[in-house]
Design a protein around this motif. Structure first.
Motif, PDB file in Angstrom:
ATOM      1  N   CYS A 170      -0.786  -5.852   0.035  1.00 43.21           N
ATOM      2  CA  CYS A 170      -2.084  -5.697  -0.608  1.00 43.21           C
ATOM      3  C   CYS A 170      -2.132  -6.504  -1.894  1.00 43.21           C
ATOM      4  O   CYS A 170      -1.114  -6.987  -2.390  1.00 43.21           O
ATOM      5  N   ASN A 179      -7.621  -2.705  -0.741  1.00 38.64           N
ATOM      6  CA  ASN A 179      -6.891  -3.041   0.482  1.00 38.64           C
ATOM      7  C   ASN A 179      -6.186  -1.821   1.070  1.00 38.64           C
ATOM      8  O   ASN A 179      -5.623  -1.908   2.162  1.00 38.64           O
ATOM      9  N   CYS A 182       0.834  -1.200   0.000  1.00 37.75           N
ATOM     10  CA  CYS A 182       0.000   0.000   0.000  1.00 37.75           C
ATOM     11  C   CYS A 182       0.870   1.252   0.000  1.00 37.75           C
ATOM     12  O   CYS A 182       1.739   1.426   0.857  1.00 37.75           O
ATOM     13  N   CYS A 222      -2.543   0.304  -4.344  1.00 34.72           N
ATOM     14  CA  CYS A 222      -1.753  -0.908  -4.191  1.00 34.72           C
ATOM     15  C   CYS A 222      -0.709  -0.933  -5.299  1.00 34.72           C
ATOM     16  O   CYS A 222      -1.042  -1.068  -6.478  1.00 34.72           O
TER      17      CYS A 222
END
Length: 270
Positions: free
Chosen positions: A69, A74, A59, A80
């Motif tokens: 991720c 996420n 991330c 990501c």
């Protein structure tokens, strides 16, 4: 045939232990496991042990900055970042980034030079080329991402807080901006090319020295280190045989285990 020590990279598969061709109707079967981190891509029990973190990327920014991720969802407030490289380079790969350059700007004379260069789609790797995810190699659950661990990736502090980093240079951003900041990268652009209509719009944009932030502006930022013991629940290194949530580790990880490798991309082990 018993295990054969790994020969030097580039050696032919056929060697003294396997002389000549097999008779018609027979064949040699080679099970090859190799990784720069561990002796093989299989653990002593023959279970998959690819020495990769169990996430495609990390991330960048947002509330989960630095965590593993698979998709942008996420990473609330961030993205990501998945590293992708050309696993094969086809005709025309050299030139996609301009004369004598691969798609990512790497200098080249021939298409094959573009193998392992950055890409975002197969088309970036030439005709018939393949752009594949290149996940983070690891040796332990704990520790820093891209440095052998899967606990957490280093992230910036300062104007570019939460952004992924490996060195402080990658975190330098305009803490404050002054007159002329908007325009330093060309008409309507900050120094790093970000679009702007006012000097204030260049706050947090990339810089290397104070003058990149306009008159009186300040360029700063750091990439703080993390303890080698850093861990994050659910983030593991797909490397057997231990530690494992299903300990004692006496067989391949069962269904539901974080280390159970159900499916792998065709990317070769590093």
């Amino acid at each position: 045939q018993s295990d054969i020590p790994q020969p030097a990279v580039g050696s032919p598969v056929a060697s003294a232990p396997d002389p000549g061709n097999r008779p018609v109707g027979q064949a040699y079967y080679y099970l090859v496991g190799h990784s720069s981190i561990t002796p093989g891509a299989l653990d002593p029990l023959g279970c998959a042990s690819p020495a990769l973190c169990n996430g495609d990327g990390w991330c960048d920014g947002g509330t989960n900055g630095g965590l593993l991720c698979n998709v942008n969802a996420n990473c609330p407030g961030g993205t990501c970042v998945v590293n992708s490289t050309c696993r094969t380079a086809g005709a025309g790969a050299c030139g996609l980034g301009g004369a004598g350059k691969c798609f990512d700007g790497t200098g080249c004379l021939v298409d094959s030079t573009c193998f392992n260069t950055a890409c975002s789609a197969d088309a970036n790797c030439g005709a018939g080329g393949q752009c594949s995810v290149r996940r983070s190699v690891c040796s332990t659950d704990a520790g820093v991402g891209d440095f052998g661990g899967c606990g957490k990736h280093l992230i910036c502090s300062g104007p570019r807080v939460g952004r992924l980093c490996r060195t402080a240079t990658e975190c330098l951003g305009c803490q404050t901006t002054g007159p002329g900041a908007c325009g330093l990268g060309g008409a309507g652009k900050c120094f790093d090319g970000t679009a702007c209509s006012t000097d204030a719009a260049c706050v947090s944009t990339s810089c290397s020295v104070n003058s990149n932030c306009g008159g009186g502006g300040t360029c700063t930022g750091t990439c703080p280190s993390l303890p080698a013991t850093t861990t994050t629940p659910g983030q593991v290194c797909l490397l057997g045989p231990a530690p494992s949530p299903s300990a004692p580790y006496t067989a391949c990880a069962p269904a539901g285990d974080l280390r159970r490798v159900v499916r792998q991309s065709p990317v070769p082990c590093p």
